[in-house]
Scaffold this motif. Structure first.
Motif, PDB file in Angstrom:
ATOM      1  N   UNK A   1     -31.661 -20.528 -41.038  1.00 53.81           N
ATOM      2  CA  UNK A   1     -32.405 -19.687 -40.111  1.00 53.81           C
ATOM      3  C   UNK A   1     -31.479 -18.621 -39.566  1.00 53.81           C
ATOM      4  N   UNK A   2     -31.935 -17.371 -39.633  1.00 51.35           N
ATOM      5  CA  UNK A   2     -31.045 -16.267 -39.306  1.00 51.35           C
ATOM      6  C   UNK A   2     -30.757 -16.205 -37.818  1.00 51.35           C
ATOM      7  N   UNK A   3     -31.778 -16.387 -36.967  1.00 47.46           N
ATOM      8  CA  UNK A   3     -31.605 -16.252 -35.534  1.00 47.46           C
ATOM      9  C   UNK A   3     -30.989 -17.517 -34.958  1.00 47.46           C
ATOM     10  N   UNK A   4     -30.089 -17.310 -33.995  1.00 47.23           N
ATOM     11  CA  UNK A   4     -29.499 -18.463 -33.327  1.00 47.23           C
ATOM     12  C   UNK A   4     -30.517 -19.061 -32.360  1.00 47.23           C
ATOM     13  N   UNK A   5     -30.636 -20.371 -32.390  1.00 49.68           N
ATOM     14  CA  UNK A   5     -31.597 -21.035 -31.511  1.00 49.68           C
ATOM     15  C   UNK A   5     -31.094 -21.012 -30.075  1.00 49.68           C
ATOM     16  N   UNK A   6     -31.966 -20.714 -29.104  1.00 47.41           N
ATOM     17  CA  UNK A   6     -31.550 -20.823 -27.702  1.00 47.41           C
ATOM     18  C   UNK A   6     -31.193 -22.249 -27.355  1.00 47.41           C
ATOM     19  N   UNK A   7     -30.240 -22.412 -26.450  1.00 45.36           N
ATOM     20  CA  UNK A   7     -29.686 -23.733 -26.149  1.00 45.36           C
ATOM     21  C   UNK A   7     -29.932 -24.091 -24.693  1.00 45.36           C
ATOM     22  N   UNK A   8     -30.546 -25.267 -24.484  1.00 43.63           N
ATOM     23  CA  UNK A   8     -30.747 -25.821 -23.151  1.00 43.63           C
ATOM     24  C   UNK A   8     -29.791 -26.990 -22.976  1.00 43.63           C
ATOM     25  N   UNK A   9     -29.020 -26.993 -21.918  1.00 40.48           N
ATOM     26  CA  UNK A   9     -28.058 -28.066 -21.661  1.00 40.48           C
ATOM     27  C   UNK A   9     -28.506 -28.850 -20.435  1.00 40.48           C
ATOM     28  N   UNK A  10     -28.614 -30.178 -20.614  1.00 43.61           N
ATOM     29  CA  UNK A  10     -29.033 -31.063 -19.538  1.00 43.61           C
ATOM     30  C   UNK A  10     -27.799 -31.613 -18.838  1.00 43.61           C
ATOM     31  N   UNK A  11     -27.692 -31.372 -17.532  1.00 36.04           N
ATOM     32  CA  UNK A  11     -26.552 -31.877 -16.766  1.00 36.04           C
ATOM     33  C   UNK A  11     -27.070 -32.517 -15.486  1.00 36.04           C
ATOM     34  N   UNK A  12     -26.185 -33.262 -14.829  1.00 34.21           N
ATOM     35  CA  UNK A  12     -26.535 -33.905 -13.572  1.00 34.21           C
ATOM     36  C   UNK A  12     -25.725 -35.157 -13.361  1.00 34.21           C
TER      37      UNK A  12
END
Length: 469
Positions: A1-12
């Motif tokens: 896939x050419x486009x980089x996937x957006x990244x969600x990071x779970x913290x807490x």
């Protein structure tokens, strides 16, 4: 896939439900979930989809600002590395516990990163959403979003809010069935033999927690990387101890994750510590891999610094205690210093090619005929066992189906002889070749010929002549 996937990071903080939300978003059970603080240590990556939009979710270990546990500090370092890759940060808090000083400390740290932050109030099932988030306005991160990761309540609304400002990467309309997927390699072994160190050295970064404390890895962590232009998935697993020593519930779940990783893998790298005795547990684990039919490569780690006499003793121990894995190639490596890893990966690729290879029926039958001509099967009660033809019956592991008569009477030694002949002829590396035998039914079994009138008269004359004599 050419486009980089957006990244969600779970913290807490620990035990606020990050792994539960990770599993819900990815639609998997990859992250280990239990009511135990600090369960997650390594960061776990997964691909998720919502309303035909793709994105990456990263589960991290709990942030504990006041903790003095060295493993907790390492887990926090892993979380900080994940935050560097984040397009949006999801700070998760516990609505039942309310806002805590640790939540406030984490919020102050995240604000300094200058990245978009969404405050997610978890465990809000059965509560009014406005009231559930009222206590968290003091964190200064905007309007809290109340959800229940366990039951899925409010997750859809939260995702719409989170994804609206991120790049859109749509799901592909259809999967390419001919596209070759990554080579899945599970890395197994006893605790503290260097599995995580091996993964870090192969990918060239400190992706996984590596510590001298046994049992540092609890989850099965999948890491993607390319080698020689081919995509791989390395699955780092928790160390497996003897059943009598397994007491914690978490460790039992970790072992289940290890078994699932073996089931998913194309190739299994079994890591053995050259500086400790090769024990019964090593043999049991390798026996399990062989039973599941997975291609196997033995990696004898911590080989550097051993004297020639010690190395010879290690080789002797491997041959003595693991004779049932004589088909598995052995690589002597140092995960810490990187020696022998090139040979290891070449062997893994050869094992993958072997376990997924298509074997032409004509070639398989020809090898069978040559093996029988060189060493025929033994006779049973004066009758010769006949093996007529063979064909491939499956891959990963490769299975060969042999047709003949009285095949159920073939001794085990002859079956091993045939397996070795096939493995040698097709140059199969590291695969426990499976043989299935089919005995053809006799088409005349149970049938009686009906005599004609002329045959009946002849039979009577012959019987009368015998009686007269």
């Amino acid at each position: 896939m050419a486009s980089r996937l957006p990244t969600l990071v779970l913290v807490g903080r620990p035990n606020v439900g990050k792994s539960t939300l990770y599993n819900r978003l990815t639609g998997t059970r990859d992250a280990l979930v239990a009511d135990l603080p600090g369960l997650t240590r390594d960061r776990q990556y997964g691909t998720a989809s919502f309303e035909r939009r793709l994105f990456v979710v990263v589960d991290t270990g709990g942030l504990m600002p006041e903790s003095k546990d060295p493993l907790a500090a390492l887990a926090e370092d892993q979380a900080r590395l994940a935050l560097d890759e984040a397009d949006r940060i999801l700070l998760m808090v516990d609505s039942r516990a309310g806002a805590t000083p640790d939540d406030a400390a984490i919020a102050r740290f995240l604000r300094r990163l200058g990245k978009p932050i969404t405050l997610v109030v978890n465990k809000a099932e059965g509560q009014d959403r406005t009231l559930a988030g009222a206590d968290f306005h003091s964190l200064g991160l905007g309007e809290p979003m109340a959800i229940s990761a366990e039951h899925g309540q409010g997750v859809g609304s939260m995702l719409r809010e989170v994804l609206q400002d991120l790049p859109v990467v749509a799901e592909p309309e259809e999967e390419d069935e001919d596209a070759e997927g990554p080579v899945r390699v599970a890395i197994v072994g006893r605790p503290n033999v260097g599995k995580s160190t091996l993964v870090n050295r192969l990918i060239g970064e400190e992706r996984l927690l590596a510590s001298d404390v046994a049992g540092t890895t609890r989850d099965a962590i999948t890491v993607a990387f390319d080698y020689d232009g081919r995509p791989f998935e390395l699955i780092d697993t928790a160390g497996v101890r003897r059943r009598a020593r397994v007491s914690e519930v978490v460790e039992k779940f970790s072992i289940v994750k290890t078994l699932q990783a073996i089931e998913r893998a194309h190739v299994v790298i079994a890591v053995i510590d050259a500086q400790n005795d090769i024990g019964e547990q090593d043999a049991r684990l390798l026996g399990l891999v062989a039973h599941r039919g997975r291609a196997l490569v033995l990696a004898v780690n911590k080989w550097d610094g051993l004297s020639p006499d010690t190395r010879e003793q290690v080789r002797y121990q491997v041959d003595l205690k693991m004779p049932f894995t004589d088909y598995a190639p052995i690589c002597y490596i140092s995960a810490r210093h990187g020696s022998g890893l090139g040979e290891l990966m070449q062997t893994v690729q050869a094992a993958y090619e072997s376990t997924t290879r298509e074997l032409p029926t004509g070639e398989v039958t020809r090898v069978l005929e040559q093996a029988v001509a060189l060493h025929p099967p033994p006779a049973v009660l004066g009758r010769r066992i006949k093996l007529r033809y063979a064909h491939q019956g499956g891959r990963n592991p490769p299975r060969i189906v042999i047709h003949g008569n009285q095949t159920d009477k073939l001794p085990g030694s002859y079956k091993r002889y045939l397996a070795n002949r096939f493995r040698e002829a097709f140059k199969l590396v590291g695969v426990p070749l499976l043989l299935s035998f089919k005995t053809g039914d006799n088409p005349f079994k149970g049938r009686r010929n009906e005599l004609t009138g002329r045959q009946i008269k002849k039979k009577r004359r012959l019987m009368a002549r015998v009686k007269s004599r």
